[in-house]
Design a protein around this motif. Structure first.
Motif, PDB file in Angstrom:
ATOM      1  N   VAL A 168      11.415  52.728  54.757  1.00 25.32           N
ATOM      2  CA  VAL A 168      12.768  52.503  54.247  1.00 25.32           C
ATOM      3  C   VAL A 168      13.790  53.261  55.084  1.00 25.32           C
ATOM      4  O   VAL A 168      14.856  52.726  55.423  1.00 25.32           O
ATOM      5  N   GLU A 169      13.486  54.484  55.437  1.00 27.82           N
ATOM      6  CA  GLU A 169      14.395  55.269  56.269  1.00 27.82           C
ATOM      7  C   GLU A 169      14.612  54.600  57.620  1.00 27.82           C
ATOM      8  O   GLU A 169      15.746  54.563  58.136  1.00 27.82           O
ATOM      9  N   ALA A 170      13.551  54.063  58.195  1.00 23.88           N
ATOM     10  CA  ALA A 170      13.663  53.391  59.492  1.00 23.88           C
ATOM     11  C   ALA A 170      14.513  52.131  59.380  1.00 23.88           C
ATOM     12  O   ALA A 170      15.337  51.836  60.261  1.00 23.88           O
ATOM     13  N   ILE A 171      14.330  51.379  58.301  1.00 19.69           N
ATOM     14  CA  ILE A 171      15.117  50.161  58.091  1.00 19.69           C
ATOM     15  C   ILE A 171      16.594  50.508  57.930  1.00 19.69           C
ATOM     16  O   ILE A 171      17.471  49.874  58.521  1.00 19.69           O
ATOM     17  N   ASN A 172      16.886  51.533  57.140  1.00 20.89           N
ATOM     18  CA  ASN A 172      18.279  51.932  56.949  1.00 20.89           C
ATOM     19  C   ASN A 172      18.911  52.407  58.256  1.00 20.89           C
ATOM     20  O   ASN A 172      20.079  52.129  58.517  1.00 20.89           O
ATOM     21  N   ALA A 173      18.132  53.099  59.071  1.00 20.06           N
ATOM     22  CA  ALA A 173      18.651  53.557  60.359  1.00 20.06           C
ATOM     23  C   ALA A 173      19.021  52.375  61.248  1.00 20.06           C
ATOM     24  O   ALA A 173      20.008  52.416  61.987  1.00 20.06           O
ATOM     25  N   SER A 174      18.240  51.299  61.163  1.00 23.49           N
ATOM     26  CA  SER A 174      18.507  50.122  61.996  1.00 23.49           C
ATOM     27  C   SER A 174      19.681  49.298  61.470  1.00 23.49           C
ATOM     28  O   SER A 174      20.335  48.587  62.234  1.00 23.49           O
ATOM     29  N   LEU A 175      19.967  49.410  60.173  1.00 23.15           N
ATOM     30  CA  LEU A 175      21.035  48.609  59.563  1.00 23.15           C
ATOM     31  C   LEU A 175      22.408  49.264  59.669  1.00 23.15           C
ATOM     32  O   LEU A 175      23.430  48.576  59.585  1.00 23.15           O
ATOM     33  N   GLY A 176      22.448  50.572  59.836  1.00 26.31           N
ATOM     34  CA  GLY A 176      23.733  51.256  59.872  1.00 26.31           C
ATOM     35  C   GLY A 176      24.455  51.128  58.544  1.00 26.31           C
ATOM     36  O   GLY A 176      23.868  51.311  57.477  1.00 26.31           O
ATOM     37  N   ASP A 177      25.735  50.753  58.595  1.00 25.88           N
ATOM     38  CA  ASP A 177      26.538  50.629  57.376  1.00 25.88           C
ATOM     39  C   ASP A 177      26.523  49.213  56.803  1.00 25.88           C
ATOM     40  O   ASP A 177      27.192  48.947  55.802  1.00 25.88           O
ATOM     41  N   ALA A 178      25.771  48.313  57.425  1.00 27.18           N
ATOM     42  CA  ALA A 178      25.808  46.910  57.006  1.00 27.18           C
ATOM     43  C   ALA A 178      25.145  46.675  55.655  1.00 27.18           C
ATOM     44  O   ALA A 178      25.544  45.769  54.909  1.00 27.18           O
ATOM     45  N   PHE A 179      24.163  47.498  55.303  1.00 26.91           N
ATOM     46  CA  PHE A 179      23.385  47.283  54.081  1.00 26.91           C
ATOM     47  C   PHE A 179      22.633  48.566  53.805  1.00 26.91           C
ATOM     48  O   PHE A 179      22.261  49.301  54.730  1.00 26.91           O
ATOM     49  N   THR A 180      22.374  48.835  52.522  1.00 31.68           N
ATOM     50  CA  THR A 180      21.613  50.029  52.142  1.00 31.68           C
ATOM     51  C   THR A 180      20.398  49.618  51.320  1.00 31.68           C
ATOM     52  O   THR A 180      20.539  48.918  50.315  1.00 31.68           O
ATOM     53  N   LEU A 181      19.230  50.062  51.763  1.00 40.13           N
ATOM     54  CA  LEU A 181      17.999  49.865  51.005  1.00 40.13           C
ATOM     55  C   LEU A 181      17.678  51.170  50.302  1.00 40.13           C
ATOM     56  O   LEU A 181      17.397  52.186  50.945  1.00 40.13           O
ATOM     57  N   LEU A 182      17.757  51.154  48.976  1.00 45.72           N
ATOM     58  CA  LEU A 182      17.500  52.356  48.192  1.00 45.72           C
ATOM     59  C   LEU A 182      16.005  52.578  48.018  1.00 45.72           C
ATOM     60  O   LEU A 182      15.230  51.631  47.868  1.00 45.72           O
ATOM     61  N   LYS A 183      15.616  53.844  48.028  1.00 39.63           N
ATOM     62  CA  LYS A 183      14.223  54.210  47.773  1.00 39.63           C
ATOM     63  C   LYS A 183      13.985  54.160  46.269  1.00 39.63           C
ATOM     64  O   LYS A 183      14.640  54.879  45.508  1.00 39.63           O
ATOM     65  N   GLY A 184      13.079  53.320  45.840  1.00 43.15           N
ATOM     66  CA  GLY A 184      12.859  53.176  44.413  1.00 43.15           C
ATOM     67  C   GLY A 184      11.413  52.913  44.065  1.00 43.15           C
ATOM     68  O   GLY A 184      10.518  52.926  44.924  1.00 43.15           O
TER      69      GLY A 184
END
Length: 348
Positions: A168-184
């Motif tokens: 999830v952290e890697a995905i968020n790093a690749s998305l920047g501010d475009a989208f947020t994947l929350l850890k759940g």
């Protein structure tokens, strides 16, 4: 949130196949058929556009493992600049709005606090779920795969959850501010009301969605304290599909669990836990009268897809229709909030 505009020609073979899968999932078509198309997607991502075109012209597409008659026809038509007939048919069958109501509330949604990937019992990789959410106009989504006890759903052990959080952290790093994947997580509620994951692991998550999957026929005097204990846990943020009912679908029907709903919802109100309006048509959970009770008590709500495939993310429109019809104000629905507000609320 927006409804994606139906594609027009020209369209790439990959986009055509992804859209077909989305529509079939949205329409609850056979998972076998969807899986076959997703195998085709995996196959053609390894092939250059030039080779794909050469194989179309030579008629050798089906020599590639994962490409059958239907997928070969779709690819061939897309390569030639024609909107694939299979896609046209799927749009006609499954492309219309899922319900006539709730459009204003649907447009106000920003995210989803209940969605699964193939790390547990979902059918698609995390990245594919995120891409579909972005295409639907969502701003954020919580990944809530199952907890260890639910072995039938390939629940995540402590070790697997740790690995998923890194993904999830890697995905968020690749998305920047475009989208947020929350850890759940969708954490199972044990018979004593405790949550099915270590406390230190729950502390690492942005949001915890709690639900019951076992002993659904407990008498009310046992089910009520079980649920209240879970709701009072400081790590619980959402009480999901609270009655466990099934009203239609391939798994048959199941009556709602029996519990003191007023006592449970008062506990939700006192502990700032949201009551989920689960949008899956086979669940329709909670029933209308319980949504009205939670509304009148002053509870927060979420409208969640409980998606196990990308196309099912759009089922939130069904939850929106119910919430709008029952008079739930948008500001009381956590999934209409900006992600910063969601994080602040979840951490208390």
């Amino acid at each position: 949130m927006e409804q994606p505009t139906p594609p027009q020609a020209p369209i790439s073979p990959l986009d055509a196949l992804r859209r077909i899968c989305f529509l079939l999932e949205r329409g609850r078509e056979s998972s076998y058929r969807v899986d076959a198309f997703r195998k085709t997607i995996e196959a053609i991502t390894l092939i250059s556009d030039e080779e794909l075109q050469e194989r179309v012209e030579a008629g050798t597409l089906k020599q590639i493992k994962g490409i059958g008659d239907s997928s070969a026809a779709i690819i061939g038509q897309a390569v030639r600049g024609v909107l694939p007939a299979y896609l046209v048919s799927a749009e006609e069958k499954h492309g219309e709005p899922l319900t006539s109501g709730g459009a204003e509330l649907y447009a106000a949604l920003r995210g989803d606090l209940h969605a699964h990937s193939n790390w547990s019992d979902g059918g698609s990789p995390i990245e594919e779920m995120v891409l579909a959410a972005v295409e639907l106009g969502q701003e954020w989504m919580a990944l809530t795969d199952h907890s260890p006890r639910l072995t039938i759903a390939n629940g995540l052990s402590r070790e697997r959850l740790t690995d998923q959080l890194k993904r999830v952290e890697a995905i968020n790093a690749s998305l920047g501010d475009a989208f947020t994947l929350l850890k759940g997580i969708e954490v199972d509620i044990h018979l004593d009301g405790s949550l099915d994951q270590d406390e230190d692991m729950l502390e690492q998550l942005d949001v915890v969605t709690a639900s019951i999957h076992s002993k659904l026929r407990q008498p009310s005097f046992e089910m009520t304290p079980r649920m209240v204990t879970a709701v009072r846990n400081p790590r619980t943020n959402v009480l999901a599909h609270c009655t466990g009912q099934l009203v239609t679908g391939g798994r048959g029907k199941r009556p709602p669990s029996q519990f003191d709903a007023e006592k449970v919802f008062r506990a939700c109100l006192e502990n700032d836990v949201a009551v989920e309006i689960n949008s899956r048509p086979e669940r329709c959970d909670p029933p209308d009268e319980l949504i009205e009770l939670a509304r009148d008590l002053g509870c927060l709500f979420t409208i969640d897809s409980d998606a196990h495939a990308p196309g099912q993310l759009d089922m939130k429109s069904l939850g929106c229709e119910r919430a709008e019809r029952l008079g739930i104000a948008a500001e009381r629905i956590v999934t209409t909030w900006p992600v910063e507000d969601v994080r602040a609320w979840a951490k208390g």
